[in-house]
Design a protein around this motif. Structure first.
Motif, PDB file in Angstrom:
ATOM      1  N   ILE A  30       0.872  -1.184   0.000  1.00  0.00           N
ATOM      2  CA  ILE A  30       0.000   0.000   0.000  1.00  0.00           C
ATOM      3  C   ILE A  30       0.904   1.227   0.000  1.00  0.00           C
ATOM      4  CG2 ILE A  30      -1.830   1.234   1.205  1.00  0.00           C
ATOM      5  CD1 ILE A  30      -2.615  -1.377   2.584  1.00  0.00           C
ATOM      6  N   GLY A  33       0.560   6.301   3.654  1.00  0.00           N
ATOM      7  CA  GLY A  33       0.998   6.013   5.031  1.00  0.00           C
ATOM      8  C   GLY A  33       2.467   6.349   5.186  1.00  0.00           C
ATOM      9  N   ILE A  34       2.817   6.848   6.374  1.00  0.00           N
ATOM     10  CA  ILE A  34       4.214   7.244   6.571  1.00  0.00           C
ATOM     11  C   ILE A  34       4.891   6.516   7.723  1.00  0.00           C
ATOM     12  CG2 ILE A  34       3.892   9.563   5.592  1.00  0.00           C
ATOM     13  CD1 ILE A  34       3.939  10.665   8.466  1.00  0.00           C
ATOM     14  N   GLU A  35       4.145   5.727   8.484  1.00  0.00           N
ATOM     15  CA  GLU A  35       4.710   5.152   9.708  1.00  0.00           C
ATOM     16  C   GLU A  35       5.169   3.704   9.537  1.00  0.00           C
ATOM     17  OE1 GLU A  35       5.163   6.254  12.928  1.00  0.00           O
ATOM     18  OE2 GLU A  35       4.790   8.288  12.226  1.00  0.00           O
ATOM     19  N   ASN A  36       4.387   2.929   8.787  1.00  0.00           N
ATOM     20  CA  ASN A  36       4.571   1.475   8.763  1.00  0.00           C
ATOM     21  C   ASN A  36       4.569   0.961   7.340  1.00  0.00           C
ATOM     22  OD1 ASN A  36       4.387   1.274  11.681  1.00  0.00           O
ATOM     23  ND2 ASN A  36       2.237   1.814  11.396  1.00  0.00           N
ATOM     24  N   LEU A 104     -11.060  -3.088   6.053  1.00  0.00           N
ATOM     25  CA  LEU A 104     -12.305  -2.327   6.050  1.00  0.00           C
ATOM     26  C   LEU A 104     -12.704  -2.052   4.612  1.00  0.00           C
ATOM     27  CD1 LEU A 104     -11.310   0.373   8.702  1.00  0.00           C
ATOM     28  CD2 LEU A 104     -12.860  -1.567   9.083  1.00  0.00           C
ATOM     29  N   PHE A 210      -9.489   3.436  11.533  1.00  0.00           N
ATOM     30  CA  PHE A 210      -8.291   2.594  11.571  1.00  0.00           C
ATOM     31  C   PHE A 210      -7.060   3.431  11.924  1.00  0.00           C
ATOM     32  CE2 PHE A 210      -6.360   3.617   7.417  1.00  0.00           C
ATOM     33  CZ  PHE A 210      -7.426   4.245   6.796  1.00  0.00           C
TER      34      PHE A 210
HETATM   35  N1  LIG Z   1      -7.732  -2.218   8.087  1.00  0.00           N
HETATM   36  C1  LIG Z   1      -7.661  -1.582   6.930  1.00  0.00           C
HETATM   37  N2  LIG Z   1      -8.628  -1.736   6.019  1.00  0.00           N
HETATM   38  C2  LIG Z   1      -8.552  -1.112   4.818  1.00  0.00           C
HETATM   39  N3  LIG Z   1      -7.527  -0.337   4.439  1.00  0.00           N
HETATM   40  C3  LIG Z   1      -6.536  -0.145   5.312  1.00  0.00           C
HETATM   41  C4  LIG Z   1      -6.552  -0.737   6.608  1.00  0.00           C
HETATM   42  N4  LIG Z   1      -5.407  -0.379   7.240  1.00  0.00           N
HETATM   43  C5  LIG Z   1      -4.728   0.419   6.391  1.00  0.00           C
HETATM   44  N5  LIG Z   1      -5.386   0.552   5.228  1.00  0.00           N
HETATM   45  C6  LIG Z   1      -4.945   1.306   4.040  1.00  0.00           C
HETATM   46  O1  LIG Z   1      -3.558   1.520   4.152  1.00  0.00           O
HETATM   47  C7  LIG Z   1      -3.235   2.927   4.090  1.00  0.00           C
HETATM   48  C8  LIG Z   1      -2.101   3.221   5.034  1.00  0.00           C
HETATM   49  O2  LIG Z   1      -2.457   2.808   6.362  1.00  0.00           O
HETATM   50  P1  LIG Z   1      -2.143   3.669   7.650  1.00  0.00           P
HETATM   51  O3  LIG Z   1      -2.757   5.027   7.532  1.00  0.00           O
HETATM   52  O4  LIG Z   1      -2.483   2.846   8.823  1.00  0.00           O
HETATM   53  O5  LIG Z   1      -0.567   3.769   7.513  1.00  0.00           O
HETATM   54  P2  LIG Z   1       0.474   4.523   8.364  1.00  0.00           P
HETATM   55  O6  LIG Z   1       1.789   4.172   7.789  1.00  0.00           O
HETATM   56  O7  LIG Z   1       0.245   4.267   9.815  1.00  0.00           O
HETATM   57  O8  LIG Z   1       0.142   6.009   7.963  1.00  0.00           O
HETATM   58  P3  LIG Z   1      -0.092   7.405   8.652  1.00  0.00           P
HETATM   59  O9  LIG Z   1       0.542   7.369   9.977  1.00  0.00           O
HETATM   60  O10 LIG Z   1       0.507   8.355   7.684  1.00  0.00           O
HETATM   61  O11 LIG Z   1      -1.596   7.620   8.696  1.00  0.00           O
HETATM   62  C9  LIG Z   1      -4.535   3.631   4.426  1.00  0.00           C
HETATM   63  O12 LIG Z   1      -4.631   4.875   3.833  1.00  0.00           O
HETATM   64  C10 LIG Z   1      -5.586   2.660   3.900  1.00  0.00           C
HETATM   65  O13 LIG Z   1      -5.836   2.898   2.553  1.00  0.00           O
END
Ligand SMILES: Nc1ncnc2c1ncn2[C@@H]1O[C@H](COP(=O)(O)OP(=O)(O)OP(=O)(O)O)[C@@H](O)[C@H]1O
Ligand SMILES: N[C@@H](CCO)C(=O)O
Length: 319
Positions: A30, A33-36, A104, A210
Motif C-alpha cells: 500500500i 501512510g508514513i509510519e509502517n 475495512l 483505523f
Molecule cells: N484495516 C484496513 N482496512 C482497509 N484499508 C486499510 C486498513 N489499514 C490500512 N489501510 C490502508 O492503508 C493505508 C495506510 O495505512 P495507515 O494510515 O495505517 O498507515 P500509516 O503508515 O500508519 O500512515 P499514517 O501514519 O501516515 O496515517 C490507508 O490509507 C488505507 O488505505
C-alpha cells in the motif's frame, strides 16, 4: 512510498501457515501512510491488511492490537486483529513486529459534509464508551511530556515569531493541564489521530476507524478536539466550519453527553490538539528519522490552526 520492508508471496505463504485464514493468494504493497509498511493480502478466507511496524516495539504493540480487538468485540467499527494459532496478535516478520487485521471496506472521505462529521461524532462517542472497561494502560505517547521534550529540540529551527508562539502556548498548556477542570475530564483509551485519512466511508455510511498506532490513554475531549481540528475545517485557512462542527458535536453529545467541565476546557483543548500536530510536524521536518522516506507533512497548517483557535472562539460543545 510506504513499503519500508518488502514481503514476497513466499514470505506470506510461510507466515500464513501460523494463521487460521487459509493459504495466501496475493499480496500488494500500500503506497500511502508514513509510519509502517502496509500490504493488502488476499487469502482463501478473505481480504486482510498486513502491517509491519517500523518504529513501534513488541512491548508497545499489545496495547494497540488488544484495544482494536476490545473495540471490535463491542461493535465499534474498527479492523479486527487476527490471532495466530497460538493466540498471538503480534508476530515477528523479517525481525520486526507484524500483525494481520481485517480489511475495512470503503475509502477515505476527504471532502466531508455535515452528514459525514455526524457519523464520525457518533462512532467516536461509541468508541470512548466501549473503551471504558479496557484493561491495558498506555499513556498518549504524544502528550504533554513529549511536547516538553520536543519543544527545546525544534525551537532552534524557528524564527522569533514562531518561537514566541511555541513558548507562549507551552506555558499556556502547562497551566491548563494543571487546572481543576482538566483533572475532572473523562479519560480512557483515545484514538488521538482521527484525521480524514483514518476513517473509511461508503457514501454516507461510515465503515470504520483505523490506524490506531497513536492511541493511548488521555482525555476524551482531546480526541474530540483532534477530530474537529481536521474534519470540520476549511483546509486552506484552518477556520472552523460551523455546520460541520455542530453536526459532529451534536452527534457525539447524543451518545455520550459532554459535561460542564468539558465545556469549560473546550477552547484550550482545541489549542492543545493543534499544538500536538504542529510540534510533531516540526519534529518530523527538522529532525527526520533515518528510515524516513517521505516528504513530511506541512507544519504551517497546524501553526495556522493554532493561531486561529487562539484568535477566534470555536462553537461551544453544547448550547
Ligand atoms: N484495516 C484496513 N482496512 C482497509 N484499508 C486499510 C486498513 N489499514 C490500512 N489501510 C490502508 O492503508 C493505508 C495506510 O495505512 P495507515 O494510515 O495505517 O498507515 P500509516 O503508515 O500508519 O500512515 P499514517 O501514519 O501516515 O496515517 C490507508 O490509507 C488505507 O488505505
Ligand atoms: N495525522 C498526522 C500524521 C500521523 O498519522 C498529521 O497529519 O500530522
Amino acid at each position: 512510498m510506504a513499503v519500508f520492508t518488502a514481503v514476497t508471496l513466499d514470505d506470506l505463504t510461510l507466515l500464513l501457515k501460523k494463521f487460521p485464514i487459509g493459504n495466501a493468494i496475493a499480496i500488494k504493497g500500500i503506497s500511502s501512510g508514513i509510519e509502517n509498511s502496509n500490504f493488502f493480502i488476499d487469502t482463501e478466507r478473505g481480504e486482510y491488511v498486513l502491517t509491519i511496524f517500523e518504529n513501534l516495539t513488541f512491548a508497545q504493540l499489545p496495547f494497540y492490537l488488544q484495544l482494536m480487538r476490545h473495540l471490535a468485540e463491542r461493535g465499534v467499527l474498527v479492523p479486527a486483529p487476527v490471532p495466530d494459532q497460538a493466540g498471538e496478535l503480534v508476530v515477528p516478520l523479517h525481525g520486526k513486529p507484524a500483525a494481520i487485521v481485517s480489511k475495512l471496506e470503503g475509502s477515505s472521505q476527504m471532502a466531508p459534509q455535515p452528514v459525514h462529521c455526524a457519523a464520525v461524532g457518533t462512532m467516536l462517542a461509541k468508541m470512548h464508551l466501549a473503551g471504558r472497561d479496557f484493561a491495558l494502560q498506555q499513556p498518549n505517547l504524544r502528550g504533554l511530556d513529549w511536547w516538553n521534550e520536543t519543544t527545546p529540540l525544534v525551537l532552534p529551527f524557528l524564527d522569533e515569531h514562531n518561537a514566541h508562539l511555541l513558548r507562549a502556548e507551552m506555558h499556556f498548556q502547562s497551566a491548563f493541564a494543571a487546572c481543576d477542570h482538566y483533572h475532572r475530564l473523562g479519560r480512557g483509551p483515545v484514538h488521538a489521530d482521527l484525521f480524514r485519512n483514518n476513517v473509511m466511508f461508503i457514501g454516507e455510511r461510515l465503515t470504520g476507524f483505523f490506524d490506531f498506532y497513536f492511541a493511548g490513554c488521555d482525555t476524551w475531549l482531546f480526541d474530540v478536539a483532534v477530530t474537529v481540528n481536521d474534519w470540520c475545517i476549511d483546509t486552506g485557512t484552518g477556520v472552523l466550519d460551523a455546520a460541520r462542527v455542530r453536526a459532529l458535536l451534536d452527534a457525539y453529545h447524543a451518545v455520550r453527553p459532554f459535561t460542564a467541565d468539558e465545556q469549560a476546557a473546550w477552547q484550550p483543548m482545541l489549542r492543545a490538539a493543534a499544538l500536538r500536530f504542529w510540534l510533531s510536524r516540526l519534529y518530523d521536518l527538522y529532525l527526520p528519522r533515518e528510515a524516513e522516506m517521505l516528504t513530511p507533512h506541512d507544519p504551517t497548517h497546524f501553526e495556522r490552526i493554532l493561531r486561529e483557535r487562539i484568535a477566534t472562539p470555536a462553537p461551544g460543545l453544547f448550547a
